[in-house]
Motif scaffolding. Structure first.
Motif: not given
Ligand code: HEM
Ligand code: HEM
Length: 190
Positions: A139-156
């Protein structure tokens, strides 16, 4: 240039925090994709150990950056920015700060769940706040991946906004986060 922010620009300390964290985020994505390509083994563990150490560094720097921000308020937005853009900037900055804190914390918990305690560059071993568990790790792995993707998108989106201010609106929003002179434009007090 001054250490502290003033009403028109970010000071050296806020700029150093901003740009150091930007570089570390890029390093994080490079290390994560390098780890992903490696087969299970010592090399992968070493790359992930670096990813964890830099990630904990981001967490620490973000906490210090927020303390600095609290002690030294940020410059006011340029006067003629539309209300919706002020709100969008406020929300996206809060979102970026939240992701800079939550993504590493979830990475830390994920490592504990995987039974790999987190060490900061081999100097300090961080405590484990949760017990090893496969279900929690997944669960935490999926969450970490989703958060990293959100961070990437928001940074863009954030970068696109900074570039729009610079090249289309031609204001000082990008310049005030860079160690350069501010534009001298008296009609538009920025
Ligand atoms: C802002 C900081 C961080 C960012 C942007 C980030 C980003 C990422 C990304 C993109 C991945 C690849 C996701 C995937 O598996 O497909 C990843 C994996 C991983 N991250 Fe992070 N991370 C950060 C902080 C941390 C921290 C602080 C730790 C632990 C202390 C950590 C531990 C891990 C681990 C162990 C993996 C591999 C998971 C696995 O495959 O089992 N990360 N991270
Ligand atoms: C991982 C990438 C990035 C993250 C996480 C990030 C995060 C942030 C945060 C949290 C703030 C708010 C500062 C505050 O007022 O407290 C900020 C401001 C700013 N960032 Fe970034 N940033 C990133 C990349 C960039 C890049 C690449 C640029 C330039 C192209 C940029 C340009 C700016 C500018 C101009 C401001 C000041 C905005 C203003 O004055 O309201 N950022 N950034």
């Amino acid at each position: 240039m001054q250490l502290k922010n003033d009403e028109s620009r970010y000071g050296v300390v806020a700029q150093l925090f901003h740009w150091t964290i930007v570089v570390l985020i890029i390093v994080q994505f490079v290390l994560a994709s390098r780890a992903d390509e490696l087969p299970r083994g010592i090399a992968k563990i070493q790359v992930l150990a670096q990813h964890k150490s830099f990630g904990i560094t981001i967490l620490g720097l973000t906490l210090l950056r927020l303390i600095w921000r609290w002690l030294n308020p940020v410059p006011a937005e340029p006067a003629d920015i539309p209300r919706w853009q002020r709100i969008a900037a406020r929300i996206s900055h809060i979102g970026l700060y939240a992701l800079l804190l939550i993504t590493p914390v979830v990475g830390w918990l994920m490592s504990s769940a995987r039974n790999f305690p987190v060490s900061w560059f081999g100097l300090v071993t961080l405590p484990d706040f949760i017990a090893p568990s496969k279900a929690a790790y997944e669960l935490l792995h999926e969450t970490h991946q989703a958060l990293a993707l959100t961070l990437f998108s928001l940074a863009l989106l954030h970068v696109a906004a900074a570039l729009k201010h610079h090249f289309i609106d031609k204001d000082n929003v990008l310049r005030r986060m860079l160690p350069v002179k501010l534009q001298q434009n008296t009609d538009r007090p920025r």
